[in-house]
Design a protein around this motif. Structure first.
Motif, PDB file in Angstrom:
ATOM      1  N   ASP A 179       0.857  -1.185   0.000  1.00 49.85           N
ATOM      2  CA  ASP A 179       0.000   0.000   0.000  1.00 49.85           C
ATOM      3  C   ASP A 179       0.891   1.232   0.000  1.00 49.85           C
ATOM      4  O   ASP A 179       1.934   1.242   0.660  1.00 49.85           O
ATOM      5  CB  ASP A 179      -0.893  -0.016   1.255  1.00 49.85           C
ATOM      6  CG  ASP A 179      -1.953   1.053   1.197  1.00 49.85           C
ATOM      7  OD1 ASP A 179      -1.685   2.152   1.729  1.00 49.85           O
ATOM      8  OD2 ASP A 179      -3.026   0.811   0.622  1.00 49.85           O
ATOM      9  N   ASP A 180       0.476   2.270  -0.711  1.00 51.79           N
ATOM     10  CA  ASP A 180       1.334   3.453  -0.775  1.00 51.79           C
ATOM     11  C   ASP A 180       1.393   4.210   0.549  1.00 51.79           C
ATOM     12  O   ASP A 180       2.183   5.125   0.711  1.00 51.79           O
ATOM     13  CB  ASP A 180       0.974   4.372  -1.939  1.00 51.79           C
ATOM     14  CG  ASP A 180      -0.485   4.768  -1.980  1.00 51.79           C
ATOM     15  OD1 ASP A 180      -1.182   4.607  -0.971  1.00 51.79           O
ATOM     16  OD2 ASP A 180      -0.915   5.251  -3.043  1.00 51.79           O
ATOM     17  N   SER A 181       0.610   3.781   1.545  1.00 51.52           N
ATOM     18  CA  SER A 181       0.736   4.373   2.877  1.00 51.52           C
ATOM     19  C   SER A 181       2.074   4.003   3.524  1.00 51.52           C
ATOM     20  O   SER A 181       2.476   4.626   4.505  1.00 51.52           O
ATOM     21  CB  SER A 181      -0.420   3.932   3.785  1.00 51.52           C
ATOM     22  OG  SER A 181      -0.367   2.535   4.013  1.00 51.52           O
ATOM     23  N   GLN A 182       2.776   3.003   2.959  1.00 55.00           N
ATOM     24  CA  GLN A 182       4.106   2.638   3.457  1.00 55.00           C
ATOM     25  C   GLN A 182       5.142   3.715   3.166  1.00 55.00           C
ATOM     26  O   GLN A 182       6.210   3.726   3.777  1.00 55.00           O
ATOM     27  CB  GLN A 182       4.570   1.324   2.816  1.00 55.00           C
ATOM     28  CG  GLN A 182       3.804   0.101   3.271  1.00 55.00           C
ATOM     29  CD  GLN A 182       4.213  -1.106   2.458  1.00 55.00           C
ATOM     30  OE1 GLN A 182       3.445  -1.598   1.646  1.00 55.00           O
ATOM     31  NE2 GLN A 182       5.438  -1.580   2.654  1.00 55.00           N
ATOM     32  N   ALA A 183       4.841   4.613   2.241  1.00 54.69           N
ATOM     33  CA  ALA A 183       5.788   5.672   1.875  1.00 54.69           C
ATOM     34  C   ALA A 183       5.890   6.687   3.002  1.00 54.69           C
ATOM     35  O   ALA A 183       4.904   7.334   3.354  1.00 54.69           O
ATOM     36  CB  ALA A 183       5.348   6.356   0.586  1.00 54.69           C
ATOM     37  N   VAL A 184       7.087   6.800   3.561  1.00 54.14           N
ATOM     38  CA  VAL A 184       7.331   7.797   4.600  1.00 54.14           C
ATOM     39  C   VAL A 184       8.239   8.914   4.088  1.00 54.14           C
ATOM     40  O   VAL A 184       8.430   9.915   4.758  1.00 54.14           O
ATOM     41  CB  VAL A 184       7.929   7.157   5.881  1.00 54.14           C
ATOM     42  CG1 VAL A 184       6.957   6.173   6.493  1.00 54.14           C
ATOM     43  CG2 VAL A 184       9.266   6.495   5.601  1.00 54.14           C
ATOM     44  N   GLU A 185       8.769   8.723   2.877  1.00 55.05           N
ATOM     45  CA  GLU A 185       9.656   9.715   2.271  1.00 55.05           C
ATOM     46  C   GLU A 185       9.498   9.623   0.759  1.00 55.05           C
ATOM     47  O   GLU A 185       9.568   8.537   0.197  1.00 55.05           O
ATOM     48  CB  GLU A 185      11.090   9.397   2.688  1.00 55.05           C
ATOM     49  CG  GLU A 185      12.122  10.348   2.181  1.00 55.05           C
ATOM     50  CD  GLU A 185      13.502   9.962   2.688  1.00 55.05           C
ATOM     51  OE1 GLU A 185      13.964  10.621   3.633  1.00 55.05           O
ATOM     52  OE2 GLU A 185      14.095   9.012   2.138  1.00 55.05           O
ATOM     53  N   VAL A 186       9.256  10.772   0.114  1.00 54.84           N
ATOM     54  CA  VAL A 186       9.097  10.818  -1.337  1.00 54.84           C
ATOM     55  C   VAL A 186       9.905  11.994  -1.884  1.00 54.84           C
ATOM     56  O   VAL A 186       9.784  13.110  -1.383  1.00 54.84           O
ATOM     57  CB  VAL A 186       7.612  10.985  -1.749  1.00 54.84           C
ATOM     58  CG1 VAL A 186       7.481  11.071  -3.262  1.00 54.84           C
ATOM     59  CG2 VAL A 186       6.758   9.862  -1.195  1.00 54.84           C
ATOM     60  N   HIS A 187      10.720  11.704  -2.896  1.00 48.27           N
ATOM     61  CA  HIS A 187      11.462  12.741  -3.617  1.00 48.27           C
ATOM     62  C   HIS A 187      11.090  12.586  -5.091  1.00 48.27           C
ATOM     63  O   HIS A 187      11.171  11.481  -5.623  1.00 48.27           O
ATOM     64  CB  HIS A 187      12.979  12.558  -3.468  1.00 48.27           C
ATOM     65  CG  HIS A 187      13.450  12.687  -2.065  1.00 48.27           C
ATOM     66  ND1 HIS A 187      13.786  13.895  -1.506  1.00 48.27           N
ATOM     67  CD2 HIS A 187      13.629  11.760  -1.099  1.00 48.27           C
ATOM     68  CE1 HIS A 187      14.155  13.706  -0.253  1.00 48.27           C
ATOM     69  NE2 HIS A 187      14.070  12.414   0.013  1.00 48.27           N
ATOM     70  N   ALA A 188      10.702  13.672  -5.726  1.00 45.98           N
ATOM     71  CA  ALA A 188      10.346  13.596  -7.140  1.00 45.98           C
ATOM     72  C   ALA A 188      10.870  14.826  -7.865  1.00 45.98           C
ATOM     73  O   ALA A 188      10.944  15.917  -7.299  1.00 45.98           O
ATOM     74  CB  ALA A 188       8.831  13.498  -7.306  1.00 45.98           C
ATOM     75  N   SER A 189      11.241  14.609  -9.125  1.00 44.19           N
ATOM     76  CA  SER A 189      11.672  15.713  -9.979  1.00 44.19           C
ATOM     77  C   SER A 189      11.143  15.488 -11.380  1.00 44.19           C
ATOM     78  O   SER A 189      10.836  14.361 -11.770  1.00 44.19           O
ATOM     79  CB  SER A 189      13.203  15.829  -9.988  1.00 44.19           C
ATOM     80  OG  SER A 189      13.776  14.650 -10.515  1.00 44.19           O
ATOM     81  N   LYS A 190      11.026  16.591 -12.127  1.00 39.46           N
ATOM     82  CA  LYS A 190      10.509  16.542 -13.496  1.00 39.46           C
ATOM     83  C   LYS A 190      11.378  17.472 -14.331  1.00 39.46           C
ATOM     84  O   LYS A 190      11.651  18.595 -13.932  1.00 39.46           O
ATOM     85  CB  LYS A 190       9.048  17.019 -13.476  1.00 39.46           C
ATOM     86  CG  LYS A 190       8.433  17.253 -14.827  1.00 39.46           C
ATOM     87  CD  LYS A 190       6.967  17.675 -14.708  1.00 39.46           C
ATOM     88  CE  LYS A 190       6.817  19.158 -14.583  1.00 39.46           C
ATOM     89  NZ  LYS A 190       5.445  19.639 -14.846  1.00 39.46           N
ATOM     90  N   ARG A 191      11.825  16.966 -15.482  1.00 39.08           N
ATOM     91  CA  ARG A 191      12.620  17.802 -16.375  1.00 39.08           C
ATOM     92  C   ARG A 191      12.341  17.385 -17.815  1.00 39.08           C
ATOM     93  O   ARG A 191      11.855  16.287 -18.074  1.00 39.08           O
ATOM     94  CB  ARG A 191      14.102  17.686 -16.064  1.00 39.08           C
ATOM     95  CG  ARG A 191      14.673  16.313 -16.320  1.00 39.08           C
ATOM     96  CD  ARG A 191      16.181  16.275 -16.059  1.00 39.08           C
ATOM     97  NE  ARG A 191      16.745  14.963 -16.272  1.00 39.08           N
ATOM     98  CZ  ARG A 191      17.056  14.438 -17.451  1.00 39.08           C
ATOM     99  NH1 ARG A 191      16.869  15.123 -18.568  1.00 39.08           N
ATOM    100  NH2 ARG A 191      17.586  13.232 -17.547  1.00 39.08           N
ATOM    101  N   LEU A 192      12.674  18.273 -18.738  1.00 45.48           N
ATOM    102  CA  LEU A 192      12.567  17.940 -20.161  1.00 45.48           C
ATOM    103  C   LEU A 192      13.748  17.069 -20.559  1.00 45.48           C
ATOM    104  O   LEU A 192      14.852  17.216 -20.027  1.00 45.48           O
ATOM    105  CB  LEU A 192      12.566  19.205 -21.018  1.00 45.48           C
ATOM    106  CG  LEU A 192      11.350  20.119 -20.917  1.00 45.48           C
ATOM    107  CD1 LEU A 192      11.528  21.325 -21.836  1.00 45.48           C
ATOM    108  CD2 LEU A 192      10.075  19.371 -21.256  1.00 45.48           C
ATOM    109  N   ALA A 193      13.509  16.181 -21.498  1.00 45.11           N
ATOM    110  CA  ALA A 193      14.577  15.326 -22.017  1.00 45.11           C
ATOM    111  C   ALA A 193      15.614  16.180 -22.739  1.00 45.11           C
ATOM    112  O   ALA A 193      15.286  17.194 -23.359  1.00 45.11           O
ATOM    113  CB  ALA A 193      13.991  14.299 -22.979  1.00 45.11           C
ATOM    114  N   GLU A 194      16.850  15.776 -22.641  1.00 49.87           N
ATOM    115  CA  GLU A 194      17.905  16.404 -23.434  1.00 49.87           C
ATOM    116  C   GLU A 194      17.720  15.940 -24.880  1.00 49.87           C
ATOM    117  O   GLU A 194      16.984  14.990 -25.155  1.00 49.87           O
ATOM    118  CB  GLU A 194      19.288  15.992 -22.907  1.00 49.87           C
ATOM    119  CG  GLU A 194      19.581  16.478 -21.500  1.00 49.87           C
ATOM    120  CD  GLU A 194      19.628  18.004 -21.395  1.00 49.87           C
ATOM    121  OE1 GLU A 194      19.985  18.678 -22.394  1.00 49.87           O
ATOM    122  OE2 GLU A 194      19.310  18.516 -20.313  1.00 49.87           O
TER     123      GLU A 194
END
Length: 151
Positions: A114-129
């Motif tokens: 279950d995604d409730s197990q997530a206690v830490e989330v890091h996310a990033s979004k960028r355009l492809a080179e």
């Protein structure tokens, strides 16, 4: 790219894999009658299937137990009008939080229970080179008690 490490001394398990393709956002659902809800985005279903399929290839064991840390690095399609000399930030849609939701839904019962197990989330979004394939790099790490308290 796959990496599955198990360090029994520290009881650390990390699952890392790359999912090629255009990341899709988990948008709102709309009511179509008879108590049925459907996704407004036609792209999110196939994207979630691709994420889940790739995850199963790299983590054939059962879902991970305990608290987890997740890192998602989204690489978005590079529009043809984007300058070749520099890559601007990916500030247009889709929203990063909705892309996270799509990946989380795809990985439930595959990588974690279950995604409730997530206690830490890091996310990033960028355009492809130039010449780079869009997709998402997923890293899931089971945290020890010491790591969870530091998170």
């Amino acid at each position: 790219m796959a990496d599955l490490r198990a360090d029994r001394g520290a009881e650390t398990v990390t699952v890392t894999f790359w999912v090629p393709g255009q990341p899709a956002a988990q948008g709102s659902k709309r009511h179509v009658g008879g108590g049925r809800l459907v996704e407004q985005s036609k792209a999110v279903g196939p994207w979630r299937e691709r994420v889940a399929w790739t995850a199963r290839q790299h983590h054939p064991g059962g879902p991970l137990q305990g608290p987890i840390s997740i890192r998602l690095r989204f690489v978005m399609h590079r529009p043809a009008a984007t300058p070749k000399r520099s890559t601007p930030p990916a500030v247009k849609r889709p929203d990063i939080d909705k892309m996270i939701r799509a990946v989380f839904d795809a990985l439930t019962h595959v990588i974690w229970l279950d995604d409730s197990q997530a206690v830490e989330v890091h996310a990033s979004k960028r355009l492809a080179e130039v010449g780079e394939t869009p997709g998402v790099l997923v890293e899931v790490r089971v945290l020890t008690n010491e790591q969870e308290n530091a998170a």
